[in-house]
Enzyme design. Structure first.
Site, short mmCIF file in Angstrom:
data_model
loop_
_atom_site.label_atom_id
_atom_site.label_comp_id
_atom_site.label_asym_id
_atom_site.label_seq_id
_atom_site.Cartn_x
_atom_site.Cartn_y
_atom_site.Cartn_z
N CYS A 178 0.95 -1.21 -0.04
CA CYS A 178 -0.03 -0.07 0.03
C CYS A 178 1.05 1.28 -0.15
O CYS A 178 1.43 1.47 -1.01
CB CYS A 178 -0.89 -0.03 1.04
SG CYS A 178 -2.29 1.11 1.12
N HIS A 215 -3.65 -5.64 1.33
CA HIS A 215 -2.80 -5.77 2.64
C HIS A 215 -2.82 -7.28 2.89
O HIS A 215 -3.60 -7.71 3.81
CB HIS A 215 -3.40 -5.05 3.62
CG HIS A 215 -3.23 -3.42 3.32
ND1 HIS A 215 -2.30 -2.78 4.25
CD2 HIS A 215 -3.69 -2.68 2.86
CE1 HIS A 215 -2.48 -1.56 4.02
NE2 HIS A 215 -3.17 -1.35 2.98
N GLU A 230 -0.77 -8.57 4.91
CA GLU A 230 -0.56 -8.71 6.41
C GLU A 230 -1.82 -8.65 7.20
O GLU A 230 -1.89 -8.56 8.45
CB GLU A 230 0.46 -7.59 7.07
CG GLU A 230 -0.12 -6.01 7.11
CD GLU A 230 -0.56 -5.34 5.91
OE1 GLU A 230 -0.70 -6.07 4.79
OE2 GLU A 230 -0.67 -4.07 6.08
#
Ligand code: ADP
Lengths: 92, 618, 226, 92
Positions: free
Chosen positions: C87, C196, C198
């Site tokens: 990002c 994302h 994560e």
């Protein structure tokens, strides 16, 4: 002190949704006669007189604009011009 | 082609400001007329100030008293009613509270050394003037409240009320408010756990933007705002101080400046405050590092009333006096008067009390985060808050008289005559769908109604994943958040209010808002433990509105006793009206619940095929 | 010994805790790096996480790309250090010219937070070698300036060289050209993507565990090389 | 067709976090001599010749700028000027 203006615009070939949104809004509001709108950024810098043009170009092309997607123009404005036009006044 | 530009570009030369009005001058010129009425003070309030001080106030003192004694800061019309929350809270309900009403935010002990603090606040009027910035700075303000408790802000929620979707101004207000809430919260890295969007004509000229923030702290880090310890330093840190939000105080300037009203002597005042969430994010991390390193004795956020509020509240909560030097304050605008500096509502600032030996370490942490910080004063063994500017004393007041001993009014209240008629209009006479086609049409109408339609347009603009602890957010009835990765403990939060019920019966309506919020939290698998409220009403000078307010407080207090959860804090917003038409009485209720193990929180919606569906209750 | 993965924090970085957690979940050791650091502490790989570094002022990633820590990151990347930009981290890597193209305002002009399906188009990069080519993964997207743009030549080159690593499986919600969600450097060691991974490492807090694959991929490669 | 430029800046009294961030970044990047930066928007409109000045003002004040927070200047640029300066060229 000199006043320096840097205007940055998305390159013509890159879709400019902000400009298009403005153009569409004009249509909705019944504003006629505006064929195209492009939106970019307008920077006003207060700069020491000694700073050379080349340095201003460098600042514009390495920091203020991203050469991958943007074009830019740097211009110094005289004091007179600065007060006449480049200090925006509120227009009622 | 721009005729006005030329004139705008050559402003009339500014007259030099007269020297500030000092205590010495005030003593010598007792008769000087002061624009207290324009500052919102009544005759008897001004007389009271003169009595407290034994002289006329200086301009700076008048600015402080007027803002601190305003409805917004002093709760002068609501205090007599809000007391009932405290009076009805039993020791049992209070058992888990580490801090309650009166602090920046209530703090609940959740076990294992963890505590949770949460609060709702309104930013209604600014969100009408400039929806994006108004809503953004509303989020910023409530987040600083939570930081001031020593907590890490961990999530936000937002309750939004606007005019009908097809009202012309809603197209300006709603998208702006949503983008503002998202812009600020997303940029701070605070997941949005949920909220409300409600449409009603009474909000068309007066939208409601209520923001909730929740924070987590270790119990030993609880920082209550106070300034004890002679010699301790007062540090102002964060953004520079500008002319933001001092519109009212400008009448003082027009008195002392030679320019007449509208003349060249006036400073340009910003009509909106611009939020800088980046500055606030950095401020959060900076504060947390300061807490972790034990460098803070007391702390206070700067919200409405700015330094006036922070200095007088810190000083009155401590044991001694306080000296403050305004020359040390970093300014963003030129030639600010002491009154203006004290009243500035510039965002993203905090004020801390620091022991002298820790000042260097404090500054080093601020430097690490590129946060501007300056010592602006110290705690003294005197009794007064003394503020100097340019070497002269411009404020010398007992701080409690500013921060706590403001006026308290029992405003006349009366149940409006229209109430009976309103209640008589029941649903009995309304047409019912009489055919399957009617029924289908009704369902379609309901599904298409903005009140009930999907909120994805709103919630997709909010980050709910950041920090990786969100176990439930939209479309769940309550947000669920894991407190910390190292434990399974979590919290659930909901905010609710049906203001149309409240119009029909403010007492029952408030109880219902509480009940709904509690149900939402309980349905997520959490035990409800605390309430924060945001009471949005019309003008307290209207006896009918005060009646609504009083009823709503009673209903909420009663419901809290019934359910055994205490009100730990909240916010009152009066004067929400367009012309003489008040908004629907809107007591928004936020409920915090505890989840022992977030893995066992109950998800929203039906489970796997074959599960039985039970309806509980009557 | 587990591999050490640096996670950079700039002022305004938000997802550094999440990135570090993902590294740990994948079995690595997360090492925090600070924007003023000029030394990478000998880490074996670097994650440039998401957030709003410097408030996204000027252009997303523009100011962070020019901060002290990026000097050694760029240098090490040129020597083959695996770097992942997520990002805002992707935006920073583009601004730092480690990755081609640029990320501009979403075509819809609004921030978008939504779970998206991505097709893994290249499973030979340092960060995708453990994921099957053509696999679809679901991860959250959350950005206001996520529309990938590049000039025609660059796009053609990226496609020809298989350097489009992730593509939105459904039409790009942000208007990205060629539905590009993520790209890599010519050696496949620097990868950037807008969504994302994560945030997709634990079903409790995200759509699933699809995102973990990026972190296990790099760790597997690092331990194999060690 | 005329080309019209509208430059929009945050009012001087209003906090300009973007401009300030850029100014601080310059300091960190070792750019000396830039005392202040303000950042606004730059619009380029292609407009029918008949559209009167008053209409352009109205467009600027209702669609392009937010009068609550911003000031703006509208100017028509001649074709010559347009190609010479206001069509930004990429400066290497
Ligand atoms: N302003 C808002 N901000 C964040 N989340 C919201 C907002 N409005 C609604 N939501 C979320 O969207 C979902 C649906 O909202 P709503 O239609 O009000 O649900 P319900 O009627 O079940 O309470 C809920 O999870 C709610 O928290």
């Amino acid at each position: 002190m000199a006043r320096v203006i840097v205007d940055v615009l998305p390159k013509a070939e890159i879709l400019d949704p902000q400009g298009q949104a403005v153009a569409r809004a004009m249509g909705r509001l019944g504003v006629a006669g505006v064929a195209d709108v492009r939106q970019g950024k307008h920077f006003v810098l207060e700069v020491d007189d000694e700073v050379p043009d080349a340095e201003l170009e460098r600042i514009a092309g390495t920091l203020l604009a991203n050469p991958v997607m943007e074009e830019w123009v740097v211009r110094r404005v005289s004091d007179a011009e600065a007060t006449a036009a480049d200090v925006p006044g509120t227009h009622a | 082609m721009t005729a006005q530009a030329a004139s705008a570009g050559s402003p009339a030369p500014e007259p030099a400001p007269e020297p500030a009005d000092t205590v010495e001058v005030a003593v010598a010129t007792p008769e000087r007329e002061q624009p207290y009425a324009a500052l919102g003070l009544r005759d008897e309030e001004y007389a009271r100030i003169r009595e407290i001080l034994g002289r006329r106030p200086t301009d700076a003192e008048l600015a402080m008293y007027s803002v601190m004694w305003s409805e917004h800061c002093s709760y002068k019309s609501s205090k007599v009613h809000l007391r009932r929350f405290g009076e009805t809270t039993t020791d049992e309900m209070r058992a888990h509270l580490l801090a309650g009403i009166g602090e920046n935010a209530g703090v609940v002990d959740v076990g294992d050394g963890w505590a949770v603090t949460f609060k709702i606040e309104s930013h209604n009027h600014p969100s009408y003037v400039e929806p994006h910035q108004g809503a953004a700075t509303g989020v910023g303000g409530i987040v600083r409240d939570i930081m001031a408790m020593g907590a890490r802000p961990v999530a936000v929620m937002d309750g939004l009320r606007v005019g009908p979707l097809d009202a012309p101004d809603t197209a300006r207000v709603l998208p702006g408010v949503v983008s503002g809430v998202g812009f600020y919260g997303n940029c701070l890295g605070l997941p949005n756990l949920g909220g409300e969007v409600v449409f009603d004509p009474t909000y068309a000229g007066n939208p409601l933007v209520n923001a909730l923030c929740v924070g987590v702290l270790r119990t030993e880090d609880l920082h209550l705002a106070f300034a004890s310890g002679v010699g301790n330093k007062i540090v102002l840190f964060g953004a520079r101080t500008g002319l933001d939000g001092i519109g009212g105080v400008s009448v003082l300037a027009s008195e002392t400046f030679t320019g007449s009203a509208g003349g060249g002597g006036h400073k340009k005042l910003p009509s909106v405050q611009v939020g800088d969430p980046f500055a606030e994010k950095v401020l959060i991390e900076c504060c947390l590092e300061l807490y972790r390193d034990g460098l803070v004795v007391g702390i206070q956020d700067l919200g409405g009333a700015g330094l006036s509020c922070a200095t007088s509240e810190l000083a009155s909560a401590g044991s001694g006096g306080m000296d403050v030097d305004l020359d040390a304050v970093h300014l963003r605008a030129k030639d600010m008067t002491p009154a203006e500096i004290l009243s500035s509502e510039s965002q993203e600032r905090m004020c801390a009390v620091v022991t002298p030996e820790n000042v260097d370490a404090f500054m080093a942490v601020c430097e690490r985060w590129d946060v501007t910080a300056t010592v602006i004063g110290e705690v003294t063994d005197g009794e007064n808050l003394r503020i100097t500017a340019g070497g002269n004393v411009v404020v010398d007041v007992p701080p409690r008289t500013v921060a706590h001993d403001g006026p308290v009014y029992s405003r006349p209240l009366a149940r409006p005559d229209s109430q009976d008629e309103l209640q008589a209009r029941t649903t009995a006479g309304l047409a019912r769908p009489s055919s399957p086609a009617d029924l289908a049409a009704t369902i379609e109408r309901l599904a298409a109604s903005p009140q009930l339609a999907s909120r994805a347009w709103v919630t997709e603009q909010y980050d709910r994943y950041v920090r990786g602890n969100t176990a439930a957010a939209t479309p769940a009835d309550a947000g669920v958040l894991r407190l910390d990765e190292s434990s399974d403990r979590g919290i659930a939060l909901a905010i609710d209010c049906n203001a149309r019920f409240c119009l029909l019966d403010p007492r029952e309506g408030a109880r219902l808002a509480l009940a709904e919020s509690v149900r939402n939290v309980a349905a997520a698998g959490a035990r409800p433990v605390a309430v924060s409220d945001c009471l949005n009403f019309g003008s307290p000078e209207d006896p009918g509105v005060i009646w609504q307010f009083s009823e709503a407080v009673d209903g909420l207090a009663q419901g809290c006793v019934e359910l055994g959860v205490p009100v730990t804090g909240g916010n009152v917003s009066f004067y929400n009206q367009t012309g003489t038409t008040a908004i629907l009485p809107t007591p928004v209720v936020g409920v915090l619940g505890l989840v022992e193990d977030v893995h066992h929180a109950v998800p929203h919606g039906f489970g796997p095929d074959g599960d039985a569906v039970w309806l509980l209750g009557e | 010994m587990s591999a050490r993965v640096g996670v950079i924090t700039f002022p305004g970085t938000l997802d550094d805790v999440d990135a570090a957690r993902a590294v740990r979940y994948a079995g690595g050791e997360a090492v925090s790096l600070w924007h003023r650091d000029t030394d990478l502490q000998g880490v074996d790989a670097v994650v440039v996480p998401g957030g709003f570094s410097y408030g996204d002022y000027l252009r997303a990633g523009a100011i962070a790309a020019r901060s002290p820590v990026m000097g050694p990151v760029v240098e090490a990347a040129h020597r083959g250090l695996p770097v992942l930009g997520i990002c805002n981290g992707f935006q920073i890597l583009c601004e730092a010219e480690l990755l081609p193209g640029a990320l501009v305002r979403n075509a819809g002009l609004r921030f978008i937070c939504r779970e998206v399906r991505l097709r893994v188009e290249n499973s030979t990069t340092a960060w995708t070698s453990g994921i099957a080519a053509g696999a679809e993964i679901t991860v959250p997207l959350k950005s206001g300036e996520g529309r990938f743009v590049a000039d025609d030549d660059t796009l053609a080159r990226l496609e020809d060289e298989g350097r489009v690593v992730f593509r939105y499986a459904d039409p790009a919600p942000n208007g990205a050209l060629h539905d590009v969600a993520g790209v890599c450097s010519d050696d496949g060691r620097v990868v950037g993507l807008m969504p994302h991974p994560e945030h997709a490492i634990d079903p409790l807090t995200g759509p699933g565990t699809d995102g973990l694959g990026l972190f296990t991929s790099v760790l597997a490669r690092l331990t194999a090389a060690a």
